[in-house]
Design an enzyme around this catalytic site. Sequence first.
Site: not given
Length: 418
Positions: A41, A43, A154, A181, A222, A243, A351
Amino acid sequence: MRSLSMIAAVALLSLPGVAFAQSAEETAAAALEAAPIMDGHNDVPIQLRSRFANQINDFDFHDTTDTAQEQPPRSAMHTDIARLRAGKVGTQYWSVYVPASLEEPEAVQMTIEQIDVAKRLIAANSDDLQLALTADEIEAALADGKIASLMGMEGGHSIGSSLAVLRQMYDLGARYMTLTHSRNVPWADSATDAPEHNGLTDFGRDVIREMNRIGMQVDLSHVSEKVMHDVLDVAQAPVIFSHSSARALNGHARNVPDSVLQRLRSNGGVVMITFVPGFLSEPARQWNANRDAEEARLEALWQGQPEKVAQGMRLWDDANPLPQSSIREVADHIDHVRVVAGIDHIGIGGDYDGIPFAPPGLEDVTGYPALFTELARRGYSQEDLEKISMRNAMRALRAAESLAASQVDELPIETLID
């Protein structure tokens, strides 16, 4: 004249088959050379939207160390090609995240835009990055000296509660979907929202079946603990946590409880340990809760006076520094997953660029070798480290592909959400 001890040492060195212990640094380096990091993961795509409105024709991804901003205050990005190389990253899942606050139709559109910007970033840096849609394509990219690049959605809001959209996102290149999420979706409960569905709904179970049928990996970061168990009751392919860390060491709802870790042995799933300080350090989690409480108190005390709230928060932050997490704590979480689930169920999901900062020593994507050196010091063998860095995640991906290949004659699921 040479001493007898020197002569004996030279003679021993010349014997065939004599092996000498490597240092922790050497063991880590050998593992990452043989099996470069496959990170679950990152971003960067949402950074491209928030910083540059996805206008990247002139964006230099070779070096992003100069991307800090004063207004709004923002630290430099954690990721660029030079630092990915230094960090021994061989495969990266790029998150095509969009905010969970969006209405579903808008979320679908924005997710397609994020897939577009991720693909354009990869194409614009084709000397170093290569789009990979299968495990074989990952291996081909690595053989060519490229960083294999996959995409993961995500949050289930990205499919607008539509199995047709799910299939089309797969065709566009998304290779995993995090089911939720920060908020519930109409068919599954989030870890950080009030329970609404008691886990997965019947439609949610069909989402899992269809993901298995087409070969999209199911990501349980999540989601609520009940959703984790509901998915494991349905899923035929290994799940991933792209993650997350261990809830036994840090009580955050985003982490994986032992009851779920124990089931990964039979499912084959992989927990990709994350570097988020609030998920690693229990004191940091408590600090976050106390800070949120102070902000809520100030907002109630100074209604309609945001400058007073901001001033109060600055004073609170000055008086209450965030407890530091560390590389050792990341290794502690890996140790725990190894004890409960086993060495075959651990991966890495930093992350980066989805968090404001990471633990000292892991400040950006160059930090992976330091973590692996710490693990080697704890007695992890080169084979263990290769499993954690890449081989477990590759096994899970190949298993998802194999299951999909076995179901090629199965018709698409046509369930509509209520």
